[in-house]
Design a protein around this motif. Structure first.
Motif, mmCIF file in Angstrom:
data_model
loop_
_atom_site.group_PDB
_atom_site.id
_atom_site.type_symbol
_atom_site.label_atom_id
_atom_site.label_comp_id
_atom_site.label_asym_id
_atom_site.label_seq_id
_atom_site.Cartn_x
_atom_site.Cartn_y
_atom_site.Cartn_z
ATOM 1 N N ASP A 107 0.696 -1.341 0.217
ATOM 2 C CA ASP A 107 -0.037 0.100 -0.602
ATOM 3 C C ASP A 107 1.078 1.273 -0.030
ATOM 4 O OD1 ASP A 107 -2.352 -1.556 0.262
ATOM 5 O OD2 ASP A 107 -2.192 -1.458 2.540
ATOM 6 N N ILE A 108 0.363 2.387 -0.736
ATOM 7 C CA ILE A 108 0.859 3.849 -0.561
ATOM 8 C C ILE A 108 -0.165 4.543 0.175
ATOM 9 C CG2 ILE A 108 2.123 5.559 -2.563
ATOM 10 C CD1 ILE A 108 3.373 3.022 -3.233
ATOM 11 N N PRO A 109 1.232 4.576 1.693
ATOM 12 C CA PRO A 109 0.303 6.203 2.174
ATOM 13 C C PRO A 109 0.156 7.053 2.172
ATOM 14 C CG PRO A 109 3.021 5.384 3.484
ATOM 15 C CD PRO A 109 2.810 4.882 1.579
ATOM 16 N N ASN A 110 -1.108 7.231 2.357
ATOM 17 C CA ASN A 110 -2.150 7.649 2.252
ATOM 18 C C ASN A 110 -2.553 8.503 0.382
ATOM 19 O OD1 ASN A 110 -2.298 8.703 4.843
ATOM 20 N ND2 ASN A 110 -0.352 9.976 4.529
ATOM 21 N N ASN A 111 -1.992 7.162 -0.394
ATOM 22 C CA ASN A 111 -2.761 7.433 -1.708
ATOM 23 C C ASN A 111 -1.827 8.658 -2.331
ATOM 24 O OD1 ASN A 111 -4.315 5.417 -1.144
ATOM 25 N ND2 ASN A 111 -6.366 6.494 -0.575
ATOM 26 N N ASN A 112 -0.516 8.577 -1.582
ATOM 27 C CA ASN A 112 0.517 9.909 -2.517
ATOM 28 C C ASN A 112 2.024 8.904 -2.376
ATOM 29 O OD1 ASN A 112 -1.266 12.669 -2.518
ATOM 30 N ND2 ASN A 112 -1.958 12.067 -0.887
ATOM 31 N N TRP A 113 1.596 8.698 -3.668
ATOM 32 C CA TRP A 113 2.945 8.048 -3.590
ATOM 33 C C TRP A 113 4.118 8.915 -4.237
ATOM 34 C CZ3 TRP A 113 4.730 3.504 -8.542
ATOM 35 C CH2 TRP A 113 5.296 3.571 -8.254
ATOM 36 N N GLN A 114 5.046 9.312 -3.176
ATOM 37 C CA GLN A 114 6.352 10.375 -2.783
ATOM 38 C C GLN A 114 7.751 9.202 -3.179
ATOM 39 O OE1 GLN A 114 7.160 11.283 0.602
ATOM 40 N NE2 GLN A 114 5.614 12.553 1.221
ATOM 41 N N ILE A 115 8.461 10.208 -4.302
ATOM 42 C CA ILE A 115 9.614 9.904 -5.112
ATOM 43 C C ILE A 115 10.353 9.250 -4.369
ATOM 44 C CG2 ILE A 115 11.493 10.328 -6.473
ATOM 45 C CD1 ILE A 115 9.604 13.228 -7.688
ATOM 46 N N ARG A 116 10.892 9.859 -2.754
ATOM 47 C CA ARG A 116 11.631 9.099 -1.908
ATOM 48 C C ARG A 116 11.252 7.542 -1.551
ATOM 49 N NH1 ARG A 116 9.317 12.896 1.714
ATOM 50 N NH2 ARG A 116 8.530 11.988 3.466
ATOM 51 N N ASN A 117 9.510 7.296 -1.876
ATOM 52 C CA ASN A 117 9.251 5.968 -1.792
ATOM 53 C C ASN A 117 9.412 5.209 -2.891
ATOM 54 O OD1 ASN A 117 7.816 3.605 -0.698
ATOM 55 N ND2 ASN A 117 5.874 4.978 -0.398
#
Length: 158
Positions: free
Chosen positions: A30-40
Motif C-alpha cells: 500500500d502507498i501511504p495516504n494514496n500519495n506516492w512520494q518519489i523517495r518512497n
C-alpha cells in the motif's frame, strides 16, 4: 443437505483460485495516504530456485479514479544475490485511455487494478535472493491517486 453443497462450492472455488503453479512470488504494498512520494521506492525481495527457467515479471498497480494522468512512469531496478544491478528500465503504463480518459484495468467503483508485463522472458543468472525496487518517475511529488504497487514473478511453463 444444503450445507454440504455450500461446503463443496466453497471448496471448489478455493481449489480453482488457489492453483497458480506458475507464480513463484507476488506482493503488493500500500502507498501511504494514496500519495506516492518519489523517495518512497517500494522494494520486493524474492527467491529464484531454478535459474535454468525463464520468468515473466509483472507490475501490479492500484489507482483511484481521481488519479490525474492517463499514464504512469515507473523506474525499475533489479539486483541479484551479489547486489549487482541486472536490469534498469523506465516503464510507461497506461491507466486510462489517452483520448477518452476512460479508466482501464479492472474496476470496482472508483478503484482500478492493473497488471502490466514489465520484464518478459527473463533468465536469472543464478539461484538466490533478488530485489526489485520501483520508483515513481512522474513530474509530481507526491503523486496522488496511486493506492498500491506490487510485483508478480511467474515461471514460464516449458
Amino acid at each position: 443437505m444444503q450445507v454440504r453443497w455450500y461446503f463443496y462450492l466453497v471448496f471448489f472455488i478455493a481449489a480453482l483460485t488457489g492453483c497458480d503453479k506458475n507464480r513463484i512470488f507476488e506482493e503488493n504494498q500500500d502507498i501511504p495516504n494514496n500519495n506516492w512520494q518519489i523517495r518512497n521506492a517500494p522494494q520486493f525481495s524474492f527467491t529464484i530456485e531454478d535459474p535454468q527457467a525463464s520468468y515473466n515479471i509483472y507490475f501490479n498497480i492500484r489507482n483511484a479514479l481521481f488519479y490525474e494522468f492517463y499514464n504512469l512512469y515507473v523506474r525499475a531496478e533489479l539486483t541479484g544475490p551479489d547486489k549487482k544491478t541486472l536490469h534498469v528500465k523506465l516503464h510507461e503504463m497506461y491507466l486510462m485511455d489517452k483520448v477518452t480518459g476512460r479508466p482501464l484495468g479492472d474496476g470496482s467503483g472508483d478503484i482500478f487494478d492493473h497488471q502490466f508485463l514489465a520484464i518478459k522472458n527473463f533468465k536469472f543468472p543464478q539461484a538466490g535472493a533478488y530485489q526489485l525496487r520501483l520508483k515513481q518517475y512522474m513530474r509530481k511529488d507526491p503523486l496522488p491517486g496511486i493506492m498500491a504497487i506490487g510485483i508478480r514473478v511467474e515461471k514460464i511453463a516449458p
